[in-house]
Design an enzyme around this catalytic site. Structure first.
Site, PDB file in Angstrom:
ATOM      1  N   ARG A 139       0.911  -1.317   0.093  1.00 19.59           N
ATOM      2  CA  ARG A 139       0.049   0.025   0.049  1.00 19.59           C
ATOM      3  C   ARG A 139       0.905   1.202   0.012  1.00 19.59           C
ATOM      4  O   ARG A 139       0.269   2.232  -0.286  1.00 19.59           O
ATOM      5  CB  ARG A 139      -1.009  -0.121   1.128  1.00 19.59           C
ATOM      6  CG  ARG A 139      -0.181  -0.060   2.630  1.00 19.59           C
ATOM      7  CD  ARG A 139      -1.179  -0.066   3.784  1.00 19.59           C
ATOM      8  NE  ARG A 139      -0.580  -0.250   5.051  1.00 19.59           N
ATOM      9  CZ  ARG A 139      -0.152  -1.301   5.532  1.00 19.59           C
ATOM     10  NH1 ARG A 139      -0.307  -2.724   4.888  1.00 19.59           N
ATOM     11  NH2 ARG A 139       0.525  -1.353   6.828  1.00 19.59           N
ATOM     12  N   TYR A 140       1.994   1.136   0.329  1.00 16.28           N
ATOM     13  CA  TYR A 140       2.794   2.294   0.254  1.00 16.28           C
ATOM     14  C   TYR A 140       3.791   2.538  -0.984  1.00 16.28           C
ATOM     15  O   TYR A 140       4.260   3.449  -0.964  1.00 16.28           O
ATOM     16  CB  TYR A 140       4.057   2.056   1.541  1.00 16.28           C
ATOM     17  CG  TYR A 140       3.391   2.052   2.845  1.00 16.28           C
ATOM     18  CD1 TYR A 140       2.494   3.334   3.163  1.00 16.28           C
ATOM     19  CD2 TYR A 140       3.378   1.038   3.810  1.00 16.28           C
ATOM     20  CE1 TYR A 140       1.559   3.060   4.446  1.00 16.28           C
ATOM     21  CE2 TYR A 140       2.664   0.936   4.959  1.00 16.28           C
ATOM     22  CZ  TYR A 140       1.789   2.020   5.149  1.00 16.28           C
ATOM     23  OH  TYR A 140       1.113   2.113   6.552  1.00 16.28           O
ATOM     24  N   ILE A 141       3.854   1.521  -1.740  1.00 11.37           N
ATOM     25  CA  ILE A 141       4.869   1.609  -2.977  1.00 11.37           C
ATOM     26  C   ILE A 141       4.076   1.799  -4.212  1.00 11.37           C
ATOM     27  O   ILE A 141       2.979   1.194  -4.121  1.00 11.37           O
ATOM     28  CB  ILE A 141       5.893   0.343  -2.916  1.00 11.37           C
ATOM     29  CG1 ILE A 141       5.333  -0.757  -2.951  1.00 11.37           C
ATOM     30  CG2 ILE A 141       6.930   0.912  -1.833  1.00 11.37           C
ATOM     31  CD1 ILE A 141       6.111  -1.919  -3.061  1.00 11.37           C
TER      32      ILE A 141
END
Length: 884
Positions: A139-141
């Site tokens: 979800r962060y990249i």
């Protein structure tokens, strides 16, 4: 009467039971009982499972070089591509429409592709393959396809499709990859009874090799690892099973106390490398003081060494005992035509190149077909509008009449077309808008048709010269995407590092000769030597028994030890001279032998095996030296002479099991050495292995020359000391500046910097054999004192450069050092080389020095003559002025 509770067999079971024998005696000998349901399950289901894992999960396809999960990820990314980055979590979710094995497998595969950066452009923390740090959560990249991936991987018009696992969508069987992707990225996978391990290769080299294949040339390609380093591909075997790759880290010597690791081997992380170094240090294989990981943008691991450890020896020790060198076993296996295929990387590249040519051909054919359709309709449109055929349909009342009318009107022009006119063509003509008809331009229509004809001719030319077209395509890929993808791995051949040669002498060997014990823990007993914990120790006993054992804390080897030393395998020049008594009161025999190969911990008898045999004399001769010994007979012996001289030179060197030659039948009380002889092997050729710091006869390193037993080595050390000594094959010469064969006739010339006086001096001196074994300090002990140049030839020359102040000029001056300074003692400081601040000191060959010096002297004479002529002219001018 049957049992009511017994189940009634069905019809199939009844038939089966009728054919089965009723008891064992009735069964034929070749009777095979039917397989159980469980056995059938294992036989069929396991085979299906194995096939599925091989074909659908672990092994990549030759056509596009991808595993199914990778193919589905890239297909999904292409479907949602809009040029912007997408959350990896979204990409995973979209891919799950095609991939039945869950989000974890998709995430791992996507991160693996993204870290290689060839197909996927990553954004965010994607981890670090050098350190082993994982990527951030999905979800962060973010990620998107690279321009390269868009160009070489996708074309729906030439893609074969299949139904996805749930039947809702279509997915590609293989992507139309027009590039040897499998060899560029590498792959590793383990299936059921099958594995593949293909190394990554260089992007530009693959494109060049593909071009050469199309030109009909043979190619050879080697891996290129993303972390760089050095690799030995001498046993690569084309990447097939049975091959080996030796990969080494780049290790730089920063200074005498520090090593810097700048790259790591493929498949190794910095943490695992550091762990292996710490483990080797704990096990005593190497000695380090501290290890620091400074890896950030650039990889750097600093290894600090304790004093007394030569850095070059430690470099080889790191290769020998840690993950600074690893061995990789490739195994090139791919899926081709729905079955596994083992082949070389060159064959794989050839198949991949030919596959690319076929895809390019299909794309050209599709483009040609599209252009031909455009040309066909453009021609029809021109006839339809120019000949005002659209007006003829005004009187038609039905659709059929309209179609027939247009078809009949176009019939006279059919011979100018390349294919028949179809109803679809006519329908398409009727859909032309009035606005377009009113703005029709004959010239523009002709230009459009000619442009289409030019494109068609161009594609037909490409199809006729398909190989040349493919070569230009590969070259264009290299031009567009090859920058920054140069080879990172240095290819070189590695010399084999013997662990025993670079192992740190971290143990001290002691012996208790009386009780027969040896080991590293007997510190109260006799010290033998320093050794490493992987050395073998050879022990000879008074009764003629010898054995070789591993060094350990304490081990019993036998009482009455007469010799103990570190044993070197295959040392044929080390000869043992021995005199022994055969049994109690038996004859006296002598033998010369060597020990080149043994079975560890096995006892060998050097005598004839008679009970009571004893060794009377025993010596070890590193270069096969002979000697003369004196045997003192027992006073009661009946021989007239009570002493006998025996020369070992008369004996040939034989194996350890030889009985030896008879010396005397009389009893002997003792044997003493009378004189030392020379080597019977003649001169031995020696080399110096600088990284290890050892003199050897195995052709490793720089050739030193041929040595007799009496020849000496001349060794200059970096600390300003010089030594002459006999060579030792098992000794490490540390921190050596220069080493060569000593010639006592030649004086030594040394240019050195004196740290106390901050000046450069020259000294010339001679060393005599009386200095053998002594360490002579020829420079001052100041920390800035150092050796600059050493000359062992009889007549040395140097050229010095300095800046003259008046007039300001750069001067190169040749100096004959023989004329410059006389031979003095080795303790003398010498003469100052120049009063100027020297910029450069260049050693010269003797002939070159003579020529330059003669040229320099001639120039000086010419300048002096010019000065004389100038003075003469000035005097004449002055006299003339005086007369006026």
């Amino acid at each position: 009467m049957s049992n009511e509770n017994e189940p009634i067999p069905n019809e199939d079971e009844a038939k089966t039971n009728e054919n089965e024998p009723q008891n064992e005696s009735e069964a034929p000998q070749n009777f095979i009982p039917p397989k159980s349901h469980l056995e059938n399950m294992y036989e069929n289901w396991f085979l299906d499972y194995a096939s599925y894992v091989i074909l659908e999960r672990a092994v990549p396809s030759l056509e596009d070089g991808l595993k199914p999960v990778q193919r589905r990820i890239l297909h999904s990314m292409n479907e949602i591509d809009d040029g912007r980055y997408h959350k990896v979590a979204n990409i995973i979710g979209h891919t799950m429409q095609y991939h039945p094995h869950g989000d974890a497998a998709i995430n791992d595969a996507l991160v693996n592709i993204g870290q290689k950066t060839l197909l996927v452009d990553p954004q965010g923390n994607w981890g670090d393959t050098r350190t082993g740090d994982p990527a951030a959560a999905a979800r962060y990249i973010e990620a998107r396809l690279t321009p390269f991936a868009k160009e070489v991987m996708f074309n729906s018009s030439v893609t074969s499709w299949q139904v996805s696992y749930d039947g809702r969508r279509k997915e590609p069987i293989n992507l139309p990859v027009k590039f040897p992707l499998l060899l560029a990225q590498g792959v590793e996978g383990i299936a059921v009874g099958l594995a593949t391990k293909i190394m990554p290769h260089n992007f530009n080299e693959l494109l060049d090799a593909s071009c050469n294949i199309l030109r009909g040339q043979k190619v050879q390609i080697f891996p290129d690892f993303p972390h760089g380093g050095k690799a030995d591909f001498s046993n690569y075997n084309g990447g097939q099973k049975g091959g080996k790759i030796r990969v080494r880290a780049d290790i730089d010597v920063v200074d005498q106390r520090t090593l810097a690791i700048r790259s790591i081997p493929y498949g190794i992380t910095t943490s695992s490398l550091i762990d292996s170094i710490v483990k080797a240090n704990d096990n005593g294989k190497i000695k380090i003081k501290k290890i620091i990981d400074n890896t950030a943008r650039e990889l750097e691991i600093l290894v600090e060494l304790p004093s007394g450890i030569a850095p070059q020896i430690m470099v080889d020790a790191l290769y020998a005992f840690t993950n600074c060198e690893v061995s990789i076993s490739p195994n090139c296996c791919i899926i081709y035509e729905d079955k596994p295929l083992f082949l070389s990387v060159e064959d794989l590249l050839e198949k991949s190149t030919n596959h690319t040519v076929q895809i390019l051909k299909k794309e050209l054919q599709v483009s040609l077909k599209e252009l031909q359709k455009k040309w066909h309709f453009a021609s029809l449109e021109k006839f339809f509008i120019e000949k005002k055929i659209y007006r003829k349909i005004e009187e038609c009342e039905t659709w059929e009449e309209v179609i027939s009318c247009i078809k009949n009107a176009l019939q006279p022009f059919s011979d100018q077309l390349h294919k028949p006119i179809t109803n679809d063509d006519i329908v398409k003509l009727t859909e032309i808008k009035i606005k377009r008809i009113s703005k029709f331009n004959h010239t523009k229509a002709e230009e459009q048709i000619r442009s289409l004809e030019t494109e068609i001719e161009k594609i037909e030319r490409h199809l006729r010269n398909l190989k040349n077209y493919a070569i230009r395509y590969f070259q264009s890929l290299k031009k567009k995407y090859g920058k920054g993808r140069e080879r990172k791995t240095i290819m070189q051949s590695f010399s084999t590092i013997e662990a025993a040669q670079v192992a740190v002498a971290n143990q001290k060997l002691y012996v208790n000769r009386k009780d027969g014990f040896l080991g590293t823990s007997l510190k109260k007993d006799e010290f033998v030597c320093e050794c490493s914990d992987i050395d073998d120790i050879i022990v000879f006993l008074k009764n003629g028994i010898f054995k070789v054992v591993r060094i350990t804390d304490k081990v019993f080897v036998g009482k009455d030890i007469i010799h103990i030393d570190v044993w070197k395998k295959n040392d044929e020049r080390r000869v043992y001279n021995m005199v022994y008594r055969d049994g109690t009161g038996g004859r006296i025999l002598a033998k010369r032998f060597n020990v080149t190969a043994i079975t560890r911990d096995k006892e060998y008898d050097l005598t004839k095996g008679t009970k009571g045999s004893r060794v009377l004399y025993f010596t070890v001769n590193p270069n096969g030296e002979t000697e003369t010994v004196t045997l003192h007979l027992h006073p009661k012996a009946t021989a007239r002479n009570k002493t006998i001289d025996f020369e070992f030179e008369e004996l040939a060197v034989k194996g350890r099991s030889a009985n030896g030659n008879l010396v005397t039948k009389y009893p002997v009380t003792r044997v003493t050495q009378k004189s030392q002889g020379k080597s019977t092997f003649g001169p031995t050729k020696l080399w110096f292995d600088e990284p290890i710091g050892q003199v050897n006869n195995e052709e490793r390193g720089d050739f030193l020359g041929e040595f007799l037993a009496e020849d000496l080595l001349l060794i200059f050390y970096n600390n300003g000391c010089v030594e002459i000594s006999p060579y030792q094959l098992d000794f490490q010469y540390k921190d050596v500046y220069l080493i060569e064969k000593f010639n006592p006739a030649n004086p030594l010339t040394v240019i050195h910097h004196d740290g106390n006086k901050k000046q450069i001096f020259v000294k010339r001196f001679k060393l005599e054999e009386e200095h053998s074994g002594k360490l002579l300090q020829i420079t001052t002990t100041h920390s800035e004192s150092r050796l600059l140049h050493i000359f062992t030839q009889p007549h040395p020359y140097v050229q010095v450069s300095y800046m003259r102040k008046r007039p300001r000029k750069l001067v190169d001056e040749v100096i004959d050092l023989v004329e410059f300074i006389a031979i003095k003692g080795w303790k003398a400081t010498g003469n100052r080389l120049s009063t100027y601040q020297l910029l450069k000191i260049q050693p010269l060959e003797e002939e070159q020095g003579k020529q330059l010096l003669a040229k320099e002297q001639q120039q000086k004479l010419e300048e002096e003559e010019k000065e004389k002529d100038k003075d003469k002219e000035q005097n004449e001018s002055d006299e003339q002025m005086a007369m006026f």
